[in-house]
Write a protein that holds these residues in place. Structure first.
Motif, PDB file in Angstrom:
ATOM      1  N   ASP A  60       7.659   4.958 -23.643  1.00  0.00           N
ATOM      2  CA  ASP A  60       8.421   4.339 -24.665  1.00  0.00           C
ATOM      3  C   ASP A  60       8.739   2.751 -24.198  1.00  0.00           C
ATOM      4  N   ASP A  61       8.814   2.497 -23.061  1.00  0.00           N
ATOM      5  CA  ASP A  61       8.777   1.138 -22.542  1.00  0.00           C
ATOM      6  C   ASP A  61       7.770   0.062 -22.498  1.00  0.00           C
ATOM      7  N   GLY A  62       6.533   0.823 -22.990  1.00  0.00           N
ATOM      8  CA  GLY A  62       5.169   0.058 -23.112  1.00  0.00           C
ATOM      9  C   GLY A  62       4.824   0.137 -21.786  1.00  0.00           C
ATOM     10  N   ARG A  63       5.233   0.655 -20.598  1.00  0.00           N
ATOM     11  CA  ARG A  63       4.230   0.910 -19.295  1.00  0.00           C
ATOM     12  C   ARG A  63       3.509   2.183 -19.559  1.00  0.00           C
ATOM     13  N   PHE A  64       2.761   2.549 -18.377  1.00  0.00           N
ATOM     14  CA  PHE A  64       2.056   3.744 -18.330  1.00  0.00           C
ATOM     15  C   PHE A  64       2.119   4.392 -17.077  1.00  0.00           C
ATOM     16  N   VAL A  65       1.980   5.919 -17.503  1.00  0.00           N
ATOM     17  CA  VAL A  65       2.004   6.751 -16.216  1.00  0.00           C
ATOM     18  C   VAL A  65       0.606   6.847 -15.856  1.00  0.00           C
ATOM     19  N   VAL A  66       0.167   6.586 -14.576  1.00  0.00           N
ATOM     20  CA  VAL A  66      -1.375   6.636 -14.355  1.00  0.00           C
ATOM     21  C   VAL A  66      -1.476   7.515 -13.557  1.00  0.00           C
ATOM     22  N   ARG A  67      -2.249   8.852 -13.654  1.00  0.00           N
ATOM     23  CA  ARG A  67      -2.531   9.837 -12.691  1.00  0.00           C
ATOM     24  C   ARG A  67      -3.973   9.669 -12.224  1.00  0.00           C
ATOM     25  N   GLY A  68      -4.148   9.977 -10.743  1.00  0.00           N
ATOM     26  CA  GLY A  68      -5.590   9.897 -10.278  1.00  0.00           C
ATOM     27  C   GLY A  68      -5.604  10.522  -8.786  1.00  0.00           C
ATOM     28  N   ARG A  69      -6.846  10.733  -8.458  1.00  0.00           N
ATOM     29  CA  ARG A  69      -7.014  10.875  -7.085  1.00  0.00           C
ATOM     30  C   ARG A  69      -7.400  10.110  -6.285  1.00  0.00           C
ATOM     31  N   LEU A  70      -7.062   9.817  -4.826  1.00  0.00           N
ATOM     32  CA  LEU A  70      -7.170   8.960  -4.202  1.00  0.00           C
ATOM     33  C   LEU A  70      -8.957   9.213  -3.669  1.00  0.00           C
ATOM     34  N   VAL A  71      -9.614   7.898  -3.477  1.00  0.00           N
ATOM     35  CA  VAL A  71     -11.163   8.109  -3.065  1.00  0.00           C
ATOM     36  C   VAL A  71     -11.024   7.149  -1.983  1.00  0.00           C
ATOM     37  N   SER A  72     -11.603   8.229  -0.918  1.00  0.00           N
ATOM     38  CA  SER A  72     -11.936   7.937   0.658  1.00  0.00           C
ATOM     39  C   SER A  72     -10.755   7.141   1.007  1.00  0.00           C
ATOM     40  N   PRO A  73      -9.367   7.847   1.154  1.00  0.00           N
ATOM     41  CA  PRO A  73      -8.299   7.157   1.886  1.00  0.00           C
ATOM     42  C   PRO A  73      -8.206   7.403   3.420  1.00  0.00           C
ATOM     43  N   THR A  74      -7.819   6.172   3.732  1.00  0.00           N
ATOM     44  CA  THR A  74      -7.897   5.909   5.086  1.00  0.00           C
ATOM     45  C   THR A  74      -6.669   6.418   5.803  1.00  0.00           C
ATOM     46  N   VAL A  75      -6.704   6.646   7.161  1.00  0.00           N
ATOM     47  CA  VAL A  75      -5.518   7.292   7.800  1.00  0.00           C
ATOM     48  C   VAL A  75      -4.304   6.307   7.588  1.00  0.00           C
ATOM     49  N   ALA A  76      -4.411   5.042   7.709  1.00  0.00           N
ATOM     50  CA  ALA A  76      -3.314   4.187   7.261  1.00  0.00           C
ATOM     51  C   ALA A  76      -2.692   4.335   6.158  1.00  0.00           C
ATOM     52  N   LEU A  77      -3.623   4.649   4.974  1.00  0.00           N
ATOM     53  CA  LEU A  77      -3.173   4.662   3.722  1.00  0.00           C
ATOM     54  C   LEU A  77      -2.466   6.064   3.593  1.00  0.00           C
ATOM     55  N   ARG A  78      -2.948   7.054   3.872  1.00  0.00           N
ATOM     56  CA  ARG A  78      -2.065   8.295   4.199  1.00  0.00           C
ATOM     57  C   ARG A  78      -0.813   8.153   4.887  1.00  0.00           C
ATOM     58  N   ALA A  79      -0.824   7.630   5.986  1.00  0.00           N
ATOM     59  CA  ALA A  79       0.568   7.324   6.488  1.00  0.00           C
ATOM     60  C   ALA A  79       1.572   6.825   5.877  1.00  0.00           C
ATOM     61  N   ALA A  80       1.091   5.467   5.293  1.00  0.00           N
ATOM     62  CA  ALA A  80       2.010   4.769   4.575  1.00  0.00           C
ATOM     63  C   ALA A  80       2.440   5.539   3.141  1.00  0.00           C
ATOM     64  N   LEU A  81       1.765   6.202   2.458  1.00  0.00           N
ATOM     65  CA  LEU A  81       2.089   7.077   1.289  1.00  0.00           C
ATOM     66  C   LEU A  81       2.947   8.325   1.809  1.00  0.00           C
ATOM     67  N   ALA A  82       2.837   8.728   3.096  1.00  0.00           N
ATOM     68  CA  ALA A  82       3.618   9.900   3.552  1.00  0.00           C
ATOM     69  C   ALA A  82       4.893   9.215   4.047  1.00  0.00           C
ATOM     70  N   SER A  83       5.093   7.923   3.937  1.00  0.00           N
ATOM     71  CA  SER A  83       6.388   7.172   4.469  1.00  0.00           C
ATOM     72  C   SER A  83       7.177   6.926   3.256  1.00  0.00           C
ATOM     73  N   LEU A  84       6.910   7.138   1.883  1.00  0.00           N
ATOM     74  CA  LEU A  84       7.348   6.621   0.720  1.00  0.00           C
ATOM     75  C   LEU A  84       8.668   7.703   0.678  1.00  0.00           C
ATOM     76  N   PRO A  85       9.781   7.199   0.261  1.00  0.00           N
ATOM     77  CA  PRO A  85      10.802   8.211  -0.314  1.00  0.00           C
ATOM     78  C   PRO A  85      10.273   8.918  -1.263  1.00  0.00           C
ATOM     79  N   SER A  86       9.152   8.576  -2.255  1.00  0.00           N
ATOM     80  CA  SER A  86       9.227   9.728  -3.193  1.00  0.00           C
ATOM     81  C   SER A  86       7.932  10.565  -2.870  1.00  0.00           C
ATOM     82  N   ALA A  87       7.373  10.498  -1.740  1.00  0.00           N
ATOM     83  CA  ALA A  87       6.378  11.414  -1.139  1.00  0.00           C
ATOM     84  C   ALA A  87       6.820  12.789  -0.746  1.00  0.00           C
TER      85      ALA A  87
END
Length: 87
Positions: A60-87
């Motif tokens: 409703d506010d004009g932004r978008f919810v985008v859903r997708g699958r990670l392509v070739s995620p690195t170990v560093a990216l996985r660790a960073a995403l795992a540390s997010l409060p929403s994860a």
């Protein structure tokens, strides 16, 4: 790590959920299904990420919810995403 993503083609997003290799983000731009969405996850050491988009839904506010699958995620990216409060 705050979950903020800056898209390579312009715009930004905030990570909403992380479920394995599937991300949902609140984004300033939409992407068509099947398209690659490349960007950088903000942080002390920014980390590149690419999603294969499953879909985008306009909110409703004009932004978008985008859903997708990670392509070739690195170990560093996985660790960073795992540390997010929403994860």
């Amino acid at each position: 790590m705050n979950g903020r993503v800056t898209w390579s083609l312009g715009g930004d997003a905030q990570v909403l959920t992380v479920q394995g290799d599937v991300l949902s983000l609140r984004s300033s731009r939409a992407f068509p299904p099947g398209a690659p969405a490349a960007g950088t996850l903000a942080g002390e050491s920014p980390i590149a990420l690419t999603l294969k988009v499953a879909g985008s839904r306009r909110e409703d506010d004009g932004r978008f919810v985008v859903r997708g699958r990670l392509v070739s995620p690195t170990v560093a990216l996985r660790a960073a995403l795992a540390s997010l409060p929403s994860a």
